[in-house]
Design an enzyme around this catalytic site. Structure first.
Site, short mmCIF file in Angstrom:
data_model
loop_
_atom_site.label_atom_id
_atom_site.label_comp_id
_atom_site.label_asym_id
_atom_site.label_seq_id
_atom_site.Cartn_x
_atom_site.Cartn_y
_atom_site.Cartn_z
N LEU A 1 -31.53 -85.97 -10.58
CA LEU A 1 -30.68 -86.86 -11.36
C LEU A 1 -30.27 -88.01 -10.44
CD1 LEU A 1 -28.32 -84.32 -13.22
CD2 LEU A 1 -30.34 -85.49 -14.14
N ASP A 2 -30.18 -89.20 -10.99
CA ASP A 2 -29.77 -90.37 -10.20
C ASP A 2 -28.38 -90.14 -9.61
OD1 ASP A 2 -32.11 -91.52 -11.03
OD2 ASP A 2 -31.17 -92.72 -12.61
N GLN A 3 -28.05 -90.92 -8.58
CA GLN A 3 -26.77 -90.73 -7.89
C GLN A 3 -25.58 -90.90 -8.84
OE1 GLN A 3 -24.34 -93.14 -7.24
NE2 GLN A 3 -25.43 -94.95 -8.02
N HIS B 1 -36.09 -92.71 -13.80
CA HIS B 1 -35.10 -93.50 -14.55
C HIS B 1 -35.44 -93.58 -16.04
CE1 HIS B 1 -33.66 -95.90 -10.74
NE2 HIS B 1 -33.23 -94.65 -10.77
#
Length: 246
Positions: free
Chosen positions: A109-111, A192
C-alpha cells in the site's frame, strides 16, 4: 522438539542465542522457568514466555496489520518508517530457507494509504494471495476530490485504460453512498491502480483505505499500527478458491 530449536523457529535468534536465553532462565513454560535448552517439548499449541513476553508457537506466521498513514511497505524505506518496525522482533527474524528473514507483506500500500495488510512467511500463501491469476478481491474505500457521478461509476465498471497497458482494467464492484465516497473492489494490483483509475475518469483520490481482502474485513477494534495473528479459520477462508465474476 528441543526448546532451543523451537525458539529458533519462532525468530528469537540463532540456536546459540536461543540456548543462552534458556540457560540464563529467561524462558518459562506454563509459568515455570526452563533452563535446559534440550528440553523436549511439543511445539503444537505451545505457549511460552521469553524475557517476560508471552509468545504462542506458530509453524507459519499469518498476520493482519492495520497500516497507518505515513509508513512504507518496504524493508528498506526511503522516506517514511517501515511497516516492519510495527512488528515485534521475532516476527522480523523468523528463519526462512533461501529467502529474506521474517514475515513479508503480501502486496503493498502507498505510504499515504491506510488499511488491511496481510503478512506471512509462507511463500505459497504469498503467491496465492498476491497473484492476479487467483482473482482475490480487495475492497478500497476512496475519498474523492470531486463528486462522483453515475458516468464515472459506469466507466470504472466497464474498464479504463492506464498508461502502461493497453488492456483495460475494471472494477469488479463500484458503489457510492455519498458524493465524495466510493467503495471500489478490484482483483488486480497494479502500481497506484486506484489513483490512476480515478484519474482516468476525471477525478482524483484524496484519501484511500483498504477495508477488505477476500472474505476478511479489517476489524473495527484493530487500531492503526496494531497487528494480530490470523485464526486458522481465517487462513482457510483466504485459501479457499474465489468464484470468478461473470
Amino acid at each position: 522438539m528441543h526448546l532451543q530449536d523451537i525458539l529458533y523457529t519462532q525468530g528469537f535468534g540463532t540456536r546459540r542465542v536461543c540456548a543462552g536465553l534458556v540457560q540464563q532462565g529467561h524462558v518459562s513454560v506454563a509459568g515455570a522457568a526452563v533452563t535446559d535448552p534440550f528440553a523436549d517439548l511439543d511445539p503444537e499449541g505451545l505457549r511460552f514466555t521469553v524475557q517476560g513476553t508471552e509468545w504462542a508457537c506458530h509453524e507459519k506466521a499469518y498476520l493482519m496489520l492495520h497500516k497507518p498513514a505515513g509508513t512504507e511497505c518496504s524493508q528498506k524505506p526511503s522516506t517514511y518508517p517501515s511497516i516492519y518496525t510495527l512488528l515485534p522482533s521475532p516476527l522480523r527474524l523468523r528463519p526462512n530457507k533461501g529467502a529474506v528473514q521474517g514475515v513479508q507483506a503480501i502486496g503493498r500500500l502507498d505510504q499515504d494509504t491506510t488499511g488491511l495488510l496481510l503478512l506471512t512467511d509462507d511463500g505459497q500463501f504469498i503467491h496465492k494471495m498476491g497473484s492476479p491469476k487467483h482473482h482475490v478481491p480487495k475492497v478500497y474505500e476512496v475519498t474523492a476530490k470531486h463528486p462522483i457521478d453515475e458516468a464515472q461509476i459506469a466507466k470504472l465498471l466497464a474498464g479504463v485504460v492506464l498508461d502502461d497497458d493497453p488492456k483495460p482494467v475494471r472494477a469488479v464492484a463500484c458503489e457510492s453512498d455519498s458524493p465524495l465516497h466510493l467503495r471500489l473492489t478490484l482483483t488486480e494490483g497494479k502500481y497506484h491502480q486506484v489513483k490512476r483509475m480515478l484519474a482516468a475518469v476525471g477525478n482524483r483520490v484524496e484519501g484511500l483505505h483498504r477495508s477488505r481482502i477476500g472474505g476478511l474485513a479489517l476489524p473495527d477494534d484493530l487500531a492503526p499500527g496494531q497487528w494480530r495473528w490470523l485464526t486458522a479459520e481465517q487462513v482457510a477462508q483466504l485459501r479457499a478458491p474465489v468464484p470468478r465474476a461473470a
